[in-house]
Design a protein around this motif. Sequence first.
Motif, PDB file in Angstrom:
ATOM      1  N   THR A 119       0.825  -1.205   0.000  1.00  0.00           N
ATOM      2  CA  THR A 119       0.000   0.000   0.000  1.00  0.00           C
ATOM      3  C   THR A 119       0.863   1.261   0.000  1.00  0.00           C
ATOM      4  O   THR A 119       0.609   2.216  -0.745  1.00  0.00           O
ATOM      5  N   ASN A 120       1.900   1.245   0.810  1.00  0.00           N
ATOM      6  CA  ASN A 120       2.771   2.417   0.938  1.00  0.00           C
ATOM      7  C   ASN A 120       4.061   2.289   0.133  1.00  0.00           C
ATOM      8  O   ASN A 120       4.881   3.221   0.138  1.00  0.00           O
ATOM      9  N   GLY A 121       4.253   1.147  -0.542  1.00  0.00           N
ATOM     10  CA  GLY A 121       5.463   0.953  -1.333  1.00  0.00           C
ATOM     11  C   GLY A 121       6.728   0.996  -0.487  1.00  0.00           C
ATOM     12  O   GLY A 121       7.709   1.639  -0.852  1.00  0.00           O
ATOM     13  N   GLU A 122       6.704   0.275   0.668  1.00  0.00           N
ATOM     14  CA  GLU A 122       7.815   0.332   1.616  1.00  0.00           C
ATOM     15  C   GLU A 122       8.286  -1.071   1.988  1.00  0.00           C
ATOM     16  O   GLU A 122       7.469  -1.981   2.177  1.00  0.00           O
ATOM     17  N   MET A 123       9.591  -1.218   2.108  1.00  0.00           N
ATOM     18  CA  MET A 123      10.154  -2.409   2.718  1.00  0.00           C
ATOM     19  C   MET A 123      10.327  -2.110   4.195  1.00  0.00           C
ATOM     20  O   MET A 123      10.926  -1.092   4.565  1.00  0.00           O
ATOM     21  N   GLU A 124       9.811  -2.990   5.053  1.00  0.00           N
ATOM     22  CA  GLU A 124       9.739  -2.696   6.486  1.00  0.00           C
ATOM     23  C   GLU A 124      10.430  -3.783   7.311  1.00  0.00           C
ATOM     24  O   GLU A 124       9.866  -4.855   7.537  1.00  0.00           O
ATOM     25  N   PRO A 125      11.644  -3.538   7.775  1.00  0.00           N
ATOM     26  CA  PRO A 125      12.247  -4.414   8.784  1.00  0.00           C
ATOM     27  C   PRO A 125      11.613  -4.150  10.156  1.00  0.00           C
ATOM     28  O   PRO A 125      11.449  -2.998  10.554  1.00  0.00           O
ATOM     29  N   HIS A 126      11.260  -5.220  10.853  1.00  0.00           N
ATOM     30  CA  HIS A 126      10.741  -5.147  12.220  1.00  0.00           C
ATOM     31  C   HIS A 126      11.729  -5.842  13.142  1.00  0.00           C
ATOM     32  O   HIS A 126      12.222  -6.931  12.832  1.00  0.00           O
ATOM     33  N   VAL A 127      12.001  -5.239  14.285  1.00  0.00           N
ATOM     34  CA  VAL A 127      12.778  -5.882  15.338  1.00  0.00           C
ATOM     35  C   VAL A 127      12.048  -5.642  16.644  1.00  0.00           C
ATOM     36  O   VAL A 127      11.805  -4.487  17.026  1.00  0.00           O
ATOM     37  N   GLY A 128      11.676  -6.715  17.337  1.00  0.00           N
ATOM     38  CA  GLY A 128      10.897  -6.567  18.548  1.00  0.00           C
ATOM     39  C   GLY A 128       9.572  -5.884  18.245  1.00  0.00           C
ATOM     40  O   GLY A 128       8.850  -6.264  17.341  1.00  0.00           O
ATOM     41  N   ASN A 129       9.256  -4.845  18.982  1.00  0.00           N
ATOM     42  CA  ASN A 129       8.008  -4.117  18.761  1.00  0.00           C
ATOM     43  C   ASN A 129       8.200  -2.869  17.907  1.00  0.00           C
ATOM     44  O   ASN A 129       7.304  -2.023  17.829  1.00  0.00           O
ATOM     45  N   SER A 130       9.363  -2.745  17.268  1.00  0.00           N
ATOM     46  CA  SER A 130       9.653  -1.560  16.468  1.00  0.00           C
ATOM     47  C   SER A 130       9.798  -1.924  15.000  1.00  0.00           C
ATOM     48  O   SER A 130      10.054  -3.078  14.648  1.00  0.00           O
ATOM     49  N   LYS A 131       9.641  -0.921  14.139  1.00  0.00           N
ATOM     50  CA  LYS A 131       9.887  -1.123  12.716  1.00  0.00           C
ATOM     51  C   LYS A 131      10.383   0.195  12.125  1.00  0.00           C
ATOM     52  O   LYS A 131      10.193   1.274  12.698  1.00  0.00           O
ATOM     53  N   VAL A 132      11.047   0.085  10.987  1.00  0.00           N
ATOM     54  CA  VAL A 132      11.413   1.256  10.203  1.00  0.00           C
ATOM     55  C   VAL A 132      10.921   1.019   8.785  1.00  0.00           C
ATOM     56  O   VAL A 132      10.716  -0.119   8.356  1.00  0.00           O
ATOM     57  N   GLU A 133      10.695   2.126   8.064  1.00  0.00           N
ATOM     58  CA  GLU A 133      10.176   2.037   6.703  1.00  0.00           C
ATOM     59  C   GLU A 133      11.212   2.572   5.720  1.00  0.00           C
ATOM     60  O   GLU A 133      11.763   3.654   5.921  1.00  0.00           O
ATOM     61  N   PHE A 134      11.453   1.806   4.679  1.00  0.00           N
ATOM     62  CA  PHE A 134      12.316   2.243   3.586  1.00  0.00           C
ATOM     63  C   PHE A 134      11.450   2.346   2.341  1.00  0.00           C
ATOM     64  O   PHE A 134      11.059   1.327   1.744  1.00  0.00           O
ATOM     65  N   GLY A 135      11.117   3.580   1.960  1.00  0.00           N
ATOM     66  CA  GLY A 135      10.261   3.813   0.806  1.00  0.00           C
ATOM     67  C   GLY A 135      11.056   4.071  -0.456  1.00  0.00           C
ATOM     68  O   GLY A 135      12.289   4.070  -0.461  1.00  0.00           O
ATOM     69  N   ASP A 136      10.325   4.289  -1.533  1.00  0.00           N
ATOM     70  CA  ASP A 136      10.920   4.614  -2.831  1.00  0.00           C
ATOM     71  C   ASP A 136      11.901   3.537  -3.278  1.00  0.00           C
ATOM     72  O   ASP A 136      12.981   3.825  -3.798  1.00  0.00           O
ATOM     73  N   LYS A 137      11.518   2.270  -3.078  1.00  0.00           N
ATOM     74  CA  LYS A 137      12.364   1.158  -3.481  1.00  0.00           C
ATOM     75  C   LYS A 137      11.851   0.554  -4.787  1.00  0.00           C
ATOM     76  O   LYS A 137      10.649   0.409  -4.981  1.00  0.00           O
ATOM     77  N   ASP A 138      12.772   0.223  -5.666  1.00  0.00           N
ATOM     78  CA  ASP A 138      12.426  -0.308  -6.985  1.00  0.00           C
ATOM     79  C   ASP A 138      12.207  -1.819  -6.891  1.00  0.00           C
ATOM     80  O   ASP A 138      12.910  -2.616  -7.513  1.00  0.00           O
ATOM     81  N   TYR A 139      11.199  -2.182  -6.093  1.00  0.00           N
ATOM     82  CA  TYR A 139      10.871  -3.589  -5.848  1.00  0.00           C
ATOM     83  C   TYR A 139       9.836  -4.034  -6.887  1.00  0.00           C
ATOM     84  O   TYR A 139       8.649  -4.087  -6.622  1.00  0.00           O
ATOM     85  N   LYS A 140      10.327  -4.321  -8.087  1.00  0.00           N
ATOM     86  CA  LYS A 140       9.436  -4.641  -9.205  1.00  0.00           C
ATOM     87  C   LYS A 140       8.971  -6.085  -9.135  1.00  0.00           C
ATOM     88  O   LYS A 140       9.660  -6.960  -8.597  1.00  0.00           O
ATOM     89  N   ARG A 141       7.816  -6.322  -9.721  1.00  0.00           N
ATOM     90  CA  ARG A 141       7.290  -7.679  -9.818  1.00  0.00           C
ATOM     91  C   ARG A 141       7.951  -8.426 -10.975  1.00  0.00           C
ATOM     92  O   ARG A 141       8.486  -7.840 -11.893  1.00  0.00           O
ATOM     93  N   ASN A 142       7.902  -9.752 -10.895  1.00  0.00           N
ATOM     94  CA  ASN A 142       8.357 -10.649 -11.967  1.00  0.00           C
ATOM     95  C   ASN A 142       9.836 -10.483 -12.315  1.00  0.00           C
ATOM     96  O   ASN A 142      10.225 -10.512 -13.477  1.00  0.00           O
TER      97      ASN A 142
END
Length: 223
Positions: free
Chosen positions: A83-106
Motif C-alpha cells: 500500500t505504501n510501497g515500503e520495505m519494512e524491517p521489524h525488530v521486537g516491537n519496532s519497525k522502520v520504513e524504507f520507501g521509494d524502493k524499486d521492488y518490481k514484480r516478476n
Amino acid sequence: MEFVLLVVMLTSCAAAPQDLSGKMFTFPQETKQAHVKLITSRQDFGAVTLCQRSFTDLKRDHALFSLSTSSNPNDFLIFWDATNGEMEPHVGNSKVEFGDKDYKRNMWHSICTTWDSTSGLVQLWLDGQPSIMKFMNSRNISGPTAIILGQEQDSHGGGFDLKQSFVGMMSDVHMWNYILSSCEIRNYMDYRSFTPGNVLNWKALEFQIRDRVLLENKEMTCP
C-alpha cells in the motif's frame, strides 16, 4: 500411490543440513499453511545480517522473512508494505520504513538487511543499492526461535494470514549474527565469493517443508 508420495514429499523434514546451491523454494499458490521452517541452534542475537533472493508477482503485502520468539512473533521480520510501497524491517516491537524502493514484480531481487542492537541502526540493501541508516529502539533477540519462509507469524510458529503469504520463489538465504561488511554484501549481491552465514547457510541448510512448497533447480540465464 503417486498422491501419497506427493503428500509425503510436501510435508518432508530434512534429516540433515543440505547444500541448496543452485536450488530454490517455490511457493506456487496463496495459502495460509504452506511454509518452510529454517532451523538453527542459535538463540541470542545482538546483531543480524540477513540476505536472500526472491521473485514474485504479488501486488499485495507479503512477508519475506519471519523470525519469532516465544515473547514476540515479530522479533525479526522483513515485510513488503504494498500500500505504501515500503520495505519494512521489524525488530521486537519496532519497525522502520524504507520507501521509494524499486521492488518490481516478476524479477529476481537480492535483499540484505542489517541491524545492530548497540547502535540501533538498521540498513537495507536492494539489488546492490544501500539505503540510508535509520535508528530503531531495540534490544537483543533472545529465546527459542521459529524462522519461517512463506508466511508471517502472528504467534510463535503460527498465526498465519492468507493475505500476507508469499507466492513465488526464494533462494540463497544466509543469516549472520553480526554486521556483514559492505564489501561482503556487495559480493553476495554480485554472486561473487562471500563468507556464508553462520546462523543460516544456504550451502548447509537444515529445514522442514510444510504443505505445498517445492524444492527445485533455480532457473539459470542461458548464454
